[in-house]
Scaffold this active site. Structure first.
Site, mmCIF file in Angstrom:
data_model
loop_
_atom_site.group_PDB
_atom_site.id
_atom_site.type_symbol
_atom_site.label_atom_id
_atom_site.label_comp_id
_atom_site.label_asym_id
_atom_site.label_seq_id
_atom_site.Cartn_x
_atom_site.Cartn_y
_atom_site.Cartn_z
ATOM 1 C CE LYS A 1 51.573 47.860 -3.109
ATOM 2 N NZ LYS A 1 51.032 46.563 -2.681
ATOM 3 C CD1 TRP B 1 55.440 40.401 -4.696
ATOM 4 C CD2 TRP B 1 53.541 39.233 -4.485
ATOM 5 N NE1 TRP B 1 55.012 40.545 -3.397
ATOM 6 C CE2 TRP B 1 53.835 39.840 -3.242
ATOM 7 C CE3 TRP B 1 52.393 38.452 -4.591
ATOM 8 C CZ2 TRP B 1 53.031 39.694 -2.120
ATOM 9 C CZ3 TRP B 1 51.589 38.301 -3.484
ATOM 10 C CH2 TRP B 1 51.897 38.914 -2.274
ATOM 11 C CG ASP C 1 47.545 39.185 -7.689
ATOM 12 O OD1 ASP C 1 46.589 39.747 -7.112
ATOM 13 O OD2 ASP C 1 48.697 39.148 -7.221
#
Length: 396
Positions: free
Chosen positions: A244, A128, A209
């Site tokens: 999310k 990311w 993460d």
């Protein structure tokens, strides 16, 4: 006063979103940003989360403590580590409520850089985009370790392991426990065992993460790597986000967990985290954390929420299957099985930059230049159009 300030080039994802919004074409489709959309193309709020919001109301909330809501912190630790994890009973886990997953990464990065200033950080190739930015912003030199294999559309596992074996003590390795962003390519449980044993042998610092728990397989199995790291007594940092899986995007709900050898050291870590929070934003926002706490702490709401997340997971899987079916029918000579092997919201499509730009210019379909596609942006109303356009650019 500001003449010496350099211009900001912009974030590649958010800049593309701005370009999409300015596109006047009526049938444009955005598959760039990491947001879950339902089959009607809307951001759904899980009924369990709505029920929790109604329970707590939207009135004035007092400041939370620097470390956040105590109940939220306890429930998040149980969700990620497992309610019966011995480290929790031993009070060896420092937990802080943060400003989303990004805030958790930032707090952890600042802490590690302060106490291990000579350490270097390695992120997966690719990762990311903001992972690199957050750790560089904390003062780290950031490199990459081998991960994605474009030839096999899998993991460069042997190269990854060899790389970790060569790193010095206290090197930080940023890992994705599930639903790797941006590739969607994950390690198996057996591969995680191998990697984490190397991390233990080399005395590396794992920073995991987890932003998509529940979107890969199950809440339990998606946290396998984190729980294995705890079982090995690694100096673990784990950041999480509820953007999310609870649709708490704008509420900025996240947490940072740090595993310490003793309860006393866990308290030292927590104290320094509180000190960092106080110097940046004083305390986290209340509404989202309270909502998450009410969901996680209520057995009925928690069960309902997990079932709703699994419905989102299954819809993403269905879109992967449909994309595979249509592309395979259009181009039977090509192997598109990677679409159904990858997990989570994202997929590395194998599209080149030129093909991505053709999708954007000719078909008004927006995908990142890397070829990363947000599968959660697909639905029954647009998937045929997307698949047909992808087949056209693949076949050219």
């Amino acid at each position: 006063m500001y003449q010496h300030v350099q211009a900001y080039a912009g974030d590649p994802i958010l800049s593309l979103v701005e370009t999409f919004q300015q596109d006047p074409r009526p049938n444009k489709i955005s598959l760039a940003i990491g947001i879950y959309f339902d089959n009607d193309g809307k951001m759904p709020l899980p009924a369990s989360v709505l029920a929790a919001e109604q329970q707590i109301g939207f009135g004035v909330k007092s400041y939370l403590p620097m470390e956040g809501h105590a109940g939220f912190r306890a429930e998040v630790a149980k969700l990620i580590l497992g309610a019966d994890n011995a480290a929790l009973a031993q009070n060896r886990v420092a937990a802080v409520q943060t400003l989303g997953g990004s805030g958790a990464l930032k707090l952890g990065a600042d802490f590690i850089h302060r106490w291990f200033p000579q350490a270097k950080v390695y992120v997966s190739d690719p990762t990311w985009d903001n992972h690199r930015g957050i750790f560089e912003g904390a003062g780290f030199e950031v490199g990459t370790y081998p991960y994605y294999d474009a030839q096999t559309i899998g993991v460069k596992f042997d190269e990854m392991c060899d790389f970790f074996r060569r790193q010095p003590e206290n090197t930080v390795v940023l890992l994705h426990p599930c639903c790797h962003n941006p590739t969607g390519v994950d390690l198996s449980a057996e591969q995680w065992d191998t990697v984490l044993n190397i991390v233990a042998e080399r005395k590396l610092i794992p920073f995991m993460d987890i932003a998509y728990q529940g979107f890969g397989d199950t809440f339990e199995s998606d946290a396998y790597a984190i729980r294995k790291a705890v079982a090995l007594n690694l100096p673990l940092f784990a950041s999480c986000s509820f953007s999310k899986n609870m649709s708490q995007y704008g509420q900025r709900v996240g947490a940072l967990l740090v595993l310490a050898p003793t309860p006393e050291e866990a308290q030292l870590v927590l104290g320094q985290m509180k000190f960092s929070v106080r110097r940046i934003y004083s305390s986290p926002p209340a509404q989202g954390g309270l909502t998450a706490y009410h969901v996680l702490s209520n057995p009925e709401l928690a069960a309902q929420w997990q079932a709703e997340v699994y419905e989102m997971r299954d819809r993403i899987r269905a879109m992967r299957q449909k994309l595979y079916d249509v592309l395979s029918a259009r181009l039977p000579e090509r192997d598109f099985s990677y679409f159904i092997k990858q997990r989570g919201m994202f997929s590395y499509t194998g599209l080149t930059v030129e093909q991505v730009h053709r999708l954007r210019d000719e078909f008004a379909i927006y995908v990142l230049d890397s070829g990363r596609l947000c599968v959660a942006g697909l639905n029954d109303g647009n998937i045929d159009m997307v698949a047909d356009a992808m087949a056209a650019v693949f076949a050219a």
